[in-house]
Write a protein that holds these residues in place. Structure first.
Motif, PDB file in Angstrom:
ATOM      1  N   GLY A  86       0.788  -1.218   0.000  1.00  0.00           N
ATOM      2  CA  GLY A  86       0.000   0.000   0.000  1.00  0.00           C
ATOM      3  C   GLY A  86       0.820   1.267   0.000  1.00  0.00           C
ATOM      4  N   PHE A  87       2.109   1.168   0.311  1.00  0.00           N
ATOM      5  CA  PHE A  87       2.942   2.359   0.334  1.00  0.00           C
ATOM      6  C   PHE A  87       3.613   2.619  -1.010  1.00  0.00           C
ATOM      7  CE2 PHE A  87       3.801   2.518   5.190  1.00  0.00           C
ATOM      8  CZ  PHE A  87       2.440   2.548   5.412  1.00  0.00           C
ATOM      9  N   GLN A 121       1.000   4.009  10.652  1.00  0.00           N
ATOM     10  CA  GLN A 121       0.373   4.039   9.329  1.00  0.00           C
ATOM     11  C   GLN A 121      -0.028   5.467   8.953  1.00  0.00           C
ATOM     12  OE1 GLN A 121       1.231   0.433   8.591  1.00  0.00           O
ATOM     13  NE2 GLN A 121      -0.351   1.109   7.190  1.00  0.00           N
ATOM     14  N   ASP A 126      -1.321   6.782   5.587  1.00  0.00           N
ATOM     15  CA  ASP A 126      -2.291   5.710   5.358  1.00  0.00           C
ATOM     16  C   ASP A 126      -3.302   5.701   6.505  1.00  0.00           C
ATOM     17  OD1 ASP A 126      -3.624   3.418   4.569  1.00  0.00           O
ATOM     18  OD2 ASP A 126      -2.143   2.060   5.434  1.00  0.00           O
ATOM     19  N   ARG A 133      -6.964  -2.562   5.315  1.00  0.00           N
ATOM     20  CA  ARG A 133      -5.553  -2.676   4.925  1.00  0.00           C
ATOM     21  C   ARG A 133      -5.265  -4.069   4.371  1.00  0.00           C
ATOM     22  NH1 ARG A 133      -4.596  -0.050   9.961  1.00  0.00           N
ATOM     23  NH2 ARG A 133      -3.542  -1.859  10.861  1.00  0.00           N
ATOM     24  N   HIS A 159      -9.134  -0.825  -4.378  1.00  0.00           N
ATOM     25  CA  HIS A 159      -7.953  -0.044  -4.012  1.00  0.00           C
ATOM     26  C   HIS A 159      -7.028   0.258  -5.183  1.00  0.00           C
ATOM     27  CE1 HIS A 159      -8.961  -0.569   0.253  1.00  0.00           C
ATOM     28  NE2 HIS A 159      -9.266  -1.812  -0.058  1.00  0.00           N
TER      29      HIS A 159
END
Length: 371
Positions: A86-87, A121, A126, A133, A159
């Motif tokens: 996700g980063f 996060q 995030d 997540r 996402h």
């Protein structure tokens, strides 16, 4: 079985506690220079370890860059690179993996980390809640594997939205994907996407139940996966010496460090971290939670909070016990990491009775001279 070691990319020393966050941090007298990390890597390589695991998160240097550097100072040691899902876009991570395989001679494995500290996060930008997540991590791994096929594809998820994505050429040497998490949301992702499911060290009865559960979940998707366990090791020639070393490490944990670390752990939404905290209860009393399994590490250290403590033969026997429960891979560590890699490799691994897998193949990339 396959054995891995840990690469202390935020510093090393003779006390418990990573330097990645203030809470629980130990003073490290060895800076995590490339030269020192290469020494740890070569010690692990000599000791018969297949790969080294890197951490990722606040205070950690970027694992891709550090591991690419260390790989040039080792010959066959695998690099188990932690990636925070996700980063970075999975399409970019696919390219990074392709480049890493090229420069390292195919020595990459990826440990996908979802994250369990909401404050950390948010510091990264995030703001997704826990289960969301993990849903994103599932999409991340789906897109990542599609990219590696080298065929254009579209993807429409909650996402990620991809139009005409994919590597120009297939990645023929696919990195194994490691993944951990103790919540139902994490187990669902592991069952569908992981090659190896990682667990932090718990008593054998708990590990046996988790191994059976994750393999049953994977079977529902027509898949098989390997399982691994993350443990520290305090092994000496005699049990008395090993427990004396555990006592020394415990004496180095001040009440202030313990309180700060425990306060941080309580605010986290990681189920795995909660399980580690439950083993020690935030107290220095009653830390032996199973034969030769000591929960003292988790008083100040985030994540893996247990250690196998005992004579070389006792520690090897406990490893064999976990192997008998279905654990295929062991990610071990100890302080300081260079000396303990040599000790565990020379004194413990030869006593393990279950078959041990060979280390990674030699890299075709010329290593930087070490002398």
């Amino acid at each position: 079985m396959t054995f891995h070691w840990f690469l202390p990319t935020s510093g090393d020393g003779d006390q418990v506690g990573a330097a990645t966050v203030t809470a629980g941090a130990a003073k490290h007298d060895r800076a995590a220079t490339v030269a020192y990390l290469a020494e740890v890597g070569r010690a692990a390589e000599r000791g018969g370890f297949a790969a080294v695991l890197t951490p990722v998160g606040a205070g950690c240097p970027d694992p891709w860059i550090v591991c690419a550097a260390v790989a040039q100072h080792t010959e066959r040691l695998g690099m188990l690179v932690a990636v925070r899902a996700g980063f970075a876009l999975p399409t970019l991570v696919a390219q990074q993996a392709q480049a890493f395989q090229a420069v390292s001679g195919g020595r990459l494995s990826i440990n996908v980390v979802t994250g369990g500290d909401p404050a950390e996060q948010r510091a990264y930008g995030d703001f997704l809640p826990h289960d969301a997540r993990y849903a994103r991590t599932g999409e991340f791994l789906d897109v990542l594997r599609r990219c590696w096929r080298g065929e254009p594809f579209d993807f429409a998820g909650a996402h990620y939205q991809i139009a005409g994505g994919g590597l120009a050429n297939p990645l023929t040497d696919l990195p194994p994907v490691y993944f951990g998490g103790a919540s139902p949301a994490a187990e669902a992702v592991a069952a569908r996407h992981a090659d190896t499911y990682l667990m932090w060290g718990e008593p054998p009865t708990a590990i046996a139940a988790r191994v059976a559960r994750i393999r049953a979940l994977a079977a529902e998707h027509g898949r098989q996966l390997r399982t691994g366990i993350r443990l520290h090791v305090i092994a000496r020639a005699t049990a008395a010496e090993a427990w004396a070393e555990a006592d020394r490490l415990l004496a180095g944990m001040s009440p202030e460090r313990i309180a700060a670390a425990q306060a941080r752990f309580r605010r986290m939404d990681s189920v795995g971290q909660s399980r580690m905290a439950a083993l020690n209860g935030g107290s220095a009393d009653g830390l032996t939670v199973a034969p030769n399994l000591w929960a003292g590490v988790g008083l100040v250290r985030e994540g893996a909070g247990t250690a196998l403590v005992g004579s070389y033969a006792e520690v090897a026997a406990r490893i064999d016990e976990y192997a008998g429960l279905g654990v295929d891979e062991f990610v071990l560590s100890g302080w300081p990491h260079r000396e303990e890699a040599e000790r565990v490799g020379a004194e413990v691994l030869p006593l393990v009775t279950a078959p041990v897998a060979a280390a990674h193949r030699r890299s075709p990339v010329a290593a930087v001279p070490t002398r």
